[in-house]
Design a protein around this motif. Structure first.
Motif, PDB file in Angstrom:
ATOM      1  N   MET A   1       0.632  -1.396   0.014  1.00 29.40           N
ATOM      2  CA  MET A   1       0.376   0.184  -0.090  1.00 29.40           C
ATOM      3  C   MET A   1       1.080   1.507   0.280  1.00 29.40           C
ATOM      4  O   MET A   1       0.563   2.174  -0.677  1.00 29.40           O
ATOM      5  CB  MET A   1      -0.810  -0.063   1.308  1.00 29.40           C
ATOM      6  N   THR A   2       2.122   1.340   0.127  1.00 25.50           N
ATOM      7  CA  THR A   2       3.154   2.296   0.125  1.00 25.50           C
ATOM      8  C   THR A   2       2.959   3.019  -1.213  1.00 25.50           C
ATOM      9  O   THR A   2       2.940   4.206  -1.205  1.00 25.50           O
ATOM     10  CB  THR A   2       4.127   1.695   1.252  1.00 25.50           C
ATOM     11  N   VAL A   3       3.736   2.325  -1.888  1.00 25.01           N
ATOM     12  CA  VAL A   3       3.975   2.851  -3.471  1.00 25.01           C
ATOM     13  C   VAL A   3       2.540   2.864  -3.903  1.00 25.01           C
ATOM     14  O   VAL A   3       2.483   3.953  -4.452  1.00 25.01           O
ATOM     15  CB  VAL A   3       4.370   1.422  -4.284  1.00 25.01           C
ATOM     16  N   TYR A   4       1.216   3.069  -3.552  1.00 25.55           N
ATOM     17  CA  TYR A   4       0.238   3.672  -4.209  1.00 25.55           C
ATOM     18  C   TYR A   4      -0.337   4.500  -3.608  1.00 25.55           C
ATOM     19  O   TYR A   4      -0.784   5.553  -3.990  1.00 25.55           O
ATOM     20  CB  TYR A   4      -1.313   2.727  -3.361  1.00 25.55           C
ATOM     21  N   LEU A   5       0.094   4.944  -1.588  1.00 27.76           N
ATOM     22  CA  LEU A   5      -0.378   6.054  -1.631  1.00 27.76           C
ATOM     23  C   LEU A   5       0.983   6.860  -1.647  1.00 27.76           C
ATOM     24  O   LEU A   5       0.200   7.920  -2.425  1.00 27.76           O
ATOM     25  CB  LEU A   5      -0.085   5.121   0.318  1.00 27.76           C
ATOM     26  N   ALA A   6       1.897   6.740  -2.331  1.00 28.77           N
ATOM     27  CA  ALA A   6       2.420   7.034  -2.686  1.00 28.77           C
ATOM     28  C   ALA A   6       3.446   8.051  -3.908  1.00 28.77           C
ATOM     29  O   ALA A   6       2.733   9.057  -4.510  1.00 28.77           O
ATOM     30  CB  ALA A   6       4.622   7.512  -3.098  1.00 28.77           C
ATOM     31  N   PHE A   8      -0.395   8.026  -5.453  1.00 32.86           N
ATOM     32  CA  PHE A   8      -1.760   8.685  -4.554  1.00 32.86           C
ATOM     33  C   PHE A   8      -1.587  10.234  -4.140  1.00 32.86           C
ATOM     34  O   PHE A   8      -2.082  11.731  -5.340  1.00 32.86           O
ATOM     35  CB  PHE A   8      -2.579   8.611  -3.688  1.00 32.86           C
ATOM     36  N   VAL A   9      -0.196  10.813  -3.567  1.00 33.08           N
ATOM     37  CA  VAL A   9       0.286  12.130  -3.401  1.00 33.08           C
ATOM     38  C   VAL A   9       1.260  12.532  -4.493  1.00 33.08           C
ATOM     39  O   VAL A   9       0.897  13.642  -4.321  1.00 33.08           O
ATOM     40  CB  VAL A   9       1.346  11.473  -1.878  1.00 33.08           C
ATOM     41  N   GLY A  10       1.788  12.009  -4.254  1.00 32.47           N
ATOM     42  CA  GLY A  10       2.842  12.462  -6.473  1.00 32.47           C
ATOM     43  C   GLY A  10       1.152  13.042  -7.138  1.00 32.47           C
ATOM     44  O   GLY A  10       1.563  13.926  -7.898  1.00 32.47           O
ATOM     45  N   THR A  11       0.807  12.866  -7.419  1.00 31.26           N
ATOM     46  CA  THR A  11      -0.408  13.077  -8.626  1.00 31.26           C
ATOM     47  C   THR A  11      -0.731  14.283  -8.070  1.00 31.26           C
ATOM     48  O   THR A  11      -0.966  15.241  -8.150  1.00 31.26           O
ATOM     49  CB  THR A  11      -1.059  12.074  -8.799  1.00 31.26           C
ATOM     50  N   ALA A  12      -0.962  14.067  -6.819  1.00 31.04           N
ATOM     51  CA  ALA A  12      -2.343  15.090  -5.990  1.00 31.04           C
ATOM     52  C   ALA A  12      -0.849  16.091  -5.439  1.00 31.04           C
ATOM     53  O   ALA A  12      -1.290  17.443  -5.978  1.00 31.04           O
ATOM     54  CB  ALA A  12      -2.225  14.831  -4.502  1.00 31.04           C
ATOM     55  N   ILE A  13       0.245  16.407  -5.339  1.00 31.58           N
ATOM     56  CA  ILE A  13       1.234  17.074  -5.785  1.00 31.58           C
ATOM     57  C   ILE A  13       1.461  17.674  -7.079  1.00 31.58           C
ATOM     58  O   ILE A  13       1.092  18.748  -7.861  1.00 31.58           O
ATOM     59  CB  ILE A  13       2.455  16.596  -5.381  1.00 31.58           C
ATOM     60  N   LEU A  14       1.443  16.901  -8.052  1.00 28.68           N
ATOM     61  CA  LEU A  14       0.694  17.602  -9.445  1.00 28.68           C
ATOM     62  C   LEU A  14       0.231  18.443  -9.693  1.00 28.68           C
ATOM     63  O   LEU A  14       0.248  19.394 -10.244  1.00 28.68           O
ATOM     64  CB  LEU A  14       1.339  16.310 -10.099  1.00 28.68           C
ATOM     65  N   ILE A  15      -0.711  18.522  -9.508  1.00 21.06           N
ATOM     66  CA  ILE A  15      -1.986  18.742 -10.322  1.00 21.06           C
ATOM     67  C   ILE A  15      -1.899  19.819  -8.980  1.00 21.06           C
ATOM     68  O   ILE A  15      -2.663  21.247  -9.740  1.00 21.06           O
ATOM     69  CB  ILE A  15      -3.400  17.265  -9.836  1.00 21.06           C
ATOM     70  N   LEU A  16      -2.386  19.950  -8.019  1.00 19.55           N
ATOM     71  CA  LEU A  16      -1.697  21.596  -6.221  1.00 19.55           C
ATOM     72  C   LEU A  16      -1.305  22.644  -7.560  1.00 19.55           C
ATOM     73  O   LEU A  16      -1.752  23.232  -7.218  1.00 19.55           O
ATOM     74  CB  LEU A  16      -1.132  21.123  -5.458  1.00 19.55           C
ATOM     75  N   LEU A  17       0.252  22.527  -8.142  1.00 21.60           N
ATOM     76  CA  LEU A  17       1.210  22.982  -7.621  1.00 21.60           C
ATOM     77  C   LEU A  17       0.756  23.401 -10.013  1.00 21.60           C
ATOM     78  O   LEU A  17       0.750  24.625 -10.087  1.00 21.60           O
ATOM     79  CB  LEU A  17       2.350  22.675  -8.284  1.00 21.60           C
ATOM     80  N   GLY A  18      -0.102  22.115  -9.977  1.00 21.53           N
ATOM     81  CA  GLY A  18      -0.094  22.398 -12.449  1.00 21.53           C
ATOM     82  C   GLY A  18      -1.378  23.093 -12.362  1.00 21.53           C
ATOM     83  O   GLY A  18      -1.165  24.018 -12.613  1.00 21.53           O
ATOM     84  N   TYR A  85      -1.325   0.952  -9.224  1.00 24.81           N
ATOM     85  CA  TYR A  85      -0.519   2.759  -9.948  1.00 24.81           C
ATOM     86  C   TYR A  85      -2.281   3.597 -10.433  1.00 24.81           C
ATOM     87  O   TYR A  85      -2.000   5.040 -10.209  1.00 24.81           O
ATOM     88  CB  TYR A  85       0.563   2.283 -10.423  1.00 24.81           C
ATOM     89  N   MET A  86      -2.083   2.717 -11.382  1.00 24.45           N
ATOM     90  CA  MET A  86      -3.331   3.965 -11.965  1.00 24.45           C
ATOM     91  C   MET A  86      -4.459   4.922 -11.395  1.00 24.45           C
ATOM     92  O   MET A  86      -5.033   5.198 -11.421  1.00 24.45           O
ATOM     93  CB  MET A  86      -4.125   3.147 -13.004  1.00 24.45           C
ATOM     94  N   ALA A  87      -4.886   3.996 -10.182  1.00 25.91           N
ATOM     95  CA  ALA A  87      -6.216   4.462  -9.645  1.00 25.91           C
ATOM     96  C   ALA A  87      -6.040   5.803  -8.331  1.00 25.91           C
ATOM     97  O   ALA A  87      -6.625   5.941  -8.658  1.00 25.91           O
ATOM     98  CB  ALA A  87      -6.745   3.187  -8.482  1.00 25.91           C
ATOM     99  N   ALA A  88      -4.957   4.691  -7.737  1.00 24.89           N
ATOM    100  CA  ALA A  88      -4.066   5.999  -6.913  1.00 24.89           C
ATOM    101  C   ALA A  88      -3.960   7.300  -7.599  1.00 24.89           C
ATOM    102  O   ALA A  88      -3.841   8.546  -6.995  1.00 24.89           O
ATOM    103  CB  ALA A  88      -2.527   5.145  -6.171  1.00 24.89           C
TER     104      ALA A  88
END
Length: 250
Positions: A1-6, A8-18, A85-88
């Motif tokens: 689950m750690t990789v899926y959480l990562a 999720f967080v990474g893509t959220a950061i991408l969209i927050l800043l982008g 990965y895709m769902a996250a």
């Protein structure tokens, strides 16, 4: 689950800043209003770099289903992890878009143009032509995946004076280079479609646009939405196979 959480967080950061930089240059009474294309492309490039710095050591920071699928298609990633990965990534993109909405909460009602509001969340073509738009997104994503593989391969062969610098390059420099790659794609190929080059980047925020109570938001343009999903997935596989068939990876 750690990789899926990562992811999720990474893509959220991408969209927050982008998505945040697009909101800044597009929404009424923003201090960054009319900042222009250079600001947008630089913002997205740095968004990618920061996301990779944050989660790269945990999940590899795909933060893009096209990267995940492309790597899996050439045996560089475990197929069993692809759905998670895709769902996250999609959920992370949705969450990042909600955060952008909240960060610019006072500006939605001030902005009259529904197209500007949609542009904060998802892409749209400058000239609506499905075949041409599909081609642009596929070419841009192929370049993205090819570039990412090249940067990764070079990071494994860096040394100076007999000292192995691969670790420094891969963790310290490569994320910035990936961000510069996205900047280059935006500057060179982003004009026709707004360069989604990432299904999660477009789909998650488009869902958010549909669901959020944005004043005067207009249509979410679901008729176009399949292109920034299917074309990047296609391009990601093409880019990965170009890398594989040329044998550049050794």
């Amino acid at each position: 689950m750690t990789v899926y959480l990562a992811e999720f967080v990474g893509t959220a950061i991408l969209i927050l800043l982008g998505g945040g930089v697009v909101a800044g240059v597009s929404l009424a009474r923003s201090k960054a209003l009319d900042g222009g294309w250079i600001v947008v492309t630089l913002g997205w490039g740095m968004a990618v770099a920061v996301a990779v710095y944050v989660v790269g050591a945990v999940s590899g920071a795909h933060i893009n289903p096209a990267v995940t699928l492309g790597l899996a298609s050439i045996g560089e990633f475990d197929w069993a992890l692809v759905p998670g990965y895709m769902a996250a990534q999609v959920l992370g993109a949705f969450t990042g878009a909600v955060l952008v909405y909240l960060a610019y909460l006072a500006h939605w009602e001030e902005t009259e143009d529904p197209g500007a509001k949609l542009g904060v969340f998802s892409t749209s073509p400058a000239v609506r032509s499905p075949a041409a738009n599909f081609t642009t997104e596929a070419v841009g994503t192929a370049m993205l995946v090819l570039g990412v593989l090249g940067i990764g391969a070079n990071s494994e062969h860096v040394s100076q004076g007999g000292v192995d610098l691969a670790g420094l390059f891969s963790s310290g420099i490569s994320p910035l280079l990936v961000g510069l790659l996205v900047l280059a794609i935006g500057l060179s190929l982003g004009g026709p479609t707004g360069y989604a080059i990432n299904p999660a980047r477009d789909l998650g925020p488009r869902i958010a646009h549909t669901l959020l109570p944005i004043p005067g938001k207009g249509s979410s343009d679901w008729g176009y939405a399949w292109i920034p999903v299917v074309a990047p997935l296609t391009g990601g596989v093409i880019g990965a196979w170009i890398w594989n068939l040329t044998g550049f990876g050794g």
